[in-house]
Design a protein around this motif. Sequence first.
Motif, PDB file in Angstrom:
ATOM      1  N   ILE A  82       2.592  -3.823  -4.301  1.00 58.22           N
ATOM      2  CA  ILE A  82       2.635  -4.602  -3.063  1.00 58.22           C
ATOM      3  C   ILE A  82       3.718  -4.058  -2.124  1.00 58.22           C
ATOM      4  O   ILE A  82       3.535  -4.028  -0.907  1.00 58.22           O
ATOM      5  N   ILE A  83       4.835  -3.607  -2.675  1.00 58.87           N
ATOM      6  CA  ILE A  83       5.882  -3.024  -1.829  1.00 58.87           C
ATOM      7  C   ILE A  83       5.345  -1.792  -1.104  1.00 58.87           C
ATOM      8  O   ILE A  83       5.598  -1.592   0.094  1.00 58.87           O
ATOM      9  N   LEU A  84       4.594  -0.953  -1.814  1.00 61.81           N
ATOM     10  CA  LEU A  84       4.010   0.223  -1.165  1.00 61.81           C
ATOM     11  C   LEU A  84       3.078  -0.193  -0.026  1.00 61.81           C
ATOM     12  O   LEU A  84       3.076   0.416   1.048  1.00 61.81           O
ATOM     13  N   ALA A  85       2.286  -1.242  -0.268  1.00 65.87           N
ATOM     14  CA  ALA A  85       1.386  -1.731   0.777  1.00 65.87           C
ATOM     15  C   ALA A  85       2.177  -2.260   1.972  1.00 65.87           C
ATOM     16  O   ALA A  85       1.832  -2.013   3.133  1.00 65.87           O
ATOM     17  N   MET A  86       3.260  -2.992   1.685  1.00 68.36           N
ATOM     18  CA  MET A  86       4.089  -3.551   2.759  1.00 68.36           C
ATOM     19  C   MET A  86       4.749  -2.447   3.578  1.00 68.36           C
ATOM     20  O   MET A  86       4.869  -2.548   4.806  1.00 68.36           O
ATOM     21  N   ILE A  87       5.179  -1.373   2.914  1.00 70.80           N
ATOM     22  CA  ILE A  87       5.792  -0.251   3.622  1.00 70.80           C
ATOM     23  C   ILE A  87       4.760   0.423   4.526  1.00 70.80           C
ATOM     24  O   ILE A  87       5.022   0.708   5.698  1.00 70.80           O
ATOM     25  N   HIS A  88       3.572   0.669   3.972  1.00 69.90           N
ATOM     26  CA  HIS A  88       2.531   1.342   4.753  1.00 69.90           C
ATOM     27  C   HIS A  88       2.140   0.534   5.983  1.00 69.90           C
ATOM     28  O   HIS A  88       1.908   1.096   7.063  1.00 69.90           O
ATOM     29  N   LEU A  89       2.072  -0.787   5.837  1.00 61.67           N
ATOM     30  CA  LEU A  89       1.631  -1.653   6.936  1.00 61.67           C
ATOM     31  C   LEU A  89       2.775  -2.057   7.856  1.00 61.67           C
ATOM     32  O   LEU A  89       2.563  -2.774   8.834  1.00 61.67           O
ATOM     33  N   ASN A  98      12.125   8.313   1.870  1.00 63.50           N
ATOM     34  CA  ASN A  98      10.926   9.145   1.854  1.00 63.50           C
ATOM     35  C   ASN A  98       9.914   8.611   0.838  1.00 63.50           C
ATOM     36  O   ASN A  98       9.772   9.124  -0.265  1.00 63.50           O
ATOM     37  N   VAL A  99       9.242   7.538   1.218  1.00 71.42           N
ATOM     38  CA  VAL A  99       8.208   6.944   0.369  1.00 71.42           C
ATOM     39  C   VAL A  99       6.877   7.089   1.098  1.00 71.42           C
ATOM     40  O   VAL A  99       6.629   6.419   2.099  1.00 71.42           O
ATOM     41  N   GLN A 100       6.039   7.989   0.644  1.00 70.90           N
ATOM     42  CA  GLN A 100       4.747   8.249   1.291  1.00 70.90           C
ATOM     43  C   GLN A 100       3.703   7.278   0.761  1.00 70.90           C
ATOM     44  O   GLN A 100       2.926   7.587  -0.129  1.00 70.90           O
ATOM     45  N   ALA A 101       3.710   6.068   1.306  1.00 73.56           N
ATOM     46  CA  ALA A 101       2.783   5.040   0.847  1.00 73.56           C
ATOM     47  C   ALA A 101       1.358   5.381   1.266  1.00 73.56           C
ATOM     48  O   ALA A 101       1.119   5.763   2.412  1.00 73.56           O
ATOM     49  N   PRO A 102       0.390   5.250   0.358  1.00 72.15           N
ATOM     50  CA  PRO A 102      -0.999   5.567   0.694  1.00 72.15           C
ATOM     51  C   PRO A 102      -1.622   4.506   1.588  1.00 72.15           C
ATOM     52  O   PRO A 102      -1.102   3.402   1.730  1.00 72.15           O
TER      53      PRO A 102
END
Length: 419
Positions: A82-89, A98-102
């Motif tokens: 969910i954190i990756l999703a929150m970063i991407h959005l 440097n977190v390359q969220a899909p």
Amino acid sequence: MSQEIKMIPVKELVLWSENPRDPMSGQACNQDIVNAALKDNRQKWMLSKLAASMGDVYDMSELPTVVYKSGKPVVYDGNRRIILAMIHLGVVDCGGANVQAPSVPEQMPCNVCDEETALNNVYRKHSSSGSWDMLERDIFVHYNMKRPKSVFLAIEETLGGFISSNPELNQRFVKEEVLDERTLAELGVRVENGVLQTQHTAEELQAILTDILSCVKQKQISTRKNRGRLKEVVSSDTQNTVEKNKGNPYRPATVRKVPVVSSEPKPKETNRSRRVKSPNMEYFGGKLILRTGDVNNLYRDVESLANFYRLNKSVLSDGFPSLLRMAFRLVCESASLDLGYQKDPIGQYVDKFFDGAKKLLSADEKTFLSNQNVKKESIKQLLHTGAHNYTSTKVPEQGVAVSIIVGKMLLLSHGKSTK
């Protein structure tokens, strides 16, 4: 028990502050938890690694487990995804990390259930998968599932971090065969109703714990050596203390200082590089000479604000750099709109002038911006998040770095020699 798959907007999801991976205060918000996950002091979150393993497409094969508490959807399992999703959005700020969220949709299918079901699911999934260490497992079982406090956890809490301060102890073998009820009883230590008790004085218990720790760290006792024979392996001083105090009554245990025994020699100081001071960078990279007009007026106002901060840091709050970050974004937006970029002012302005601005940087400025992760791929997000009161926007060094590249772009778009 009930479970139901529901589509929930990512921006509405609440990260679980009691996650055993890195428990935090119940008052922690999503951004606090994300900051801790990005800092990752204990190497438990590893967000970049998770993002890399997904590739370009967000992995939907495992649904987040969500419990509605006080009307809010709390993520009990799946916090990393969910954190990756929150970063991407753009729901949270990654602070330039440097977190390359899909790519991920704005709504996420979630397994919504009651708290008991969620806790059982979390325990089943993590207790034997290796994602939790022994201490995390016992903390979850006691505080979340309301089961009796283990001997292992009682030792950790009574002795102020004895196990967590010495990672060599935080393993299954130590929990089950060294710091277990039977072995400790042989040394005059026990746990009763969650309370650690001993037949020894605080000084004697300190010495015994240090001795046990040394035996584990120096591998005098292990899965291959002296297994089940701790009482024989400890020093003669410890054996004599245990024998002397055998008839003493048990009392609540205390220890003055958590024992720490080094298992490695101290690094030598020879051949170490000398410290080099970072260059003292000015906001905007120094004074800019821009064309007369609204953009110049706004820049001069922000420049005055930056100078005020530079001269009055000691009397201003730690949050003042956030005001400067908002001002840098406003200058960029104003310059872009002045050029007629209406659709995406910040994005269009960066795309047009960043590459040229980068060529104007000195070697020291290039190094400074690189150290603060200010680059073409991150500058748009850094400018946008600067308009929010995130913890990362309070870091003055990154704000200076952002202002330097903004200054170079202003010279290209509104410098006095440009038309």
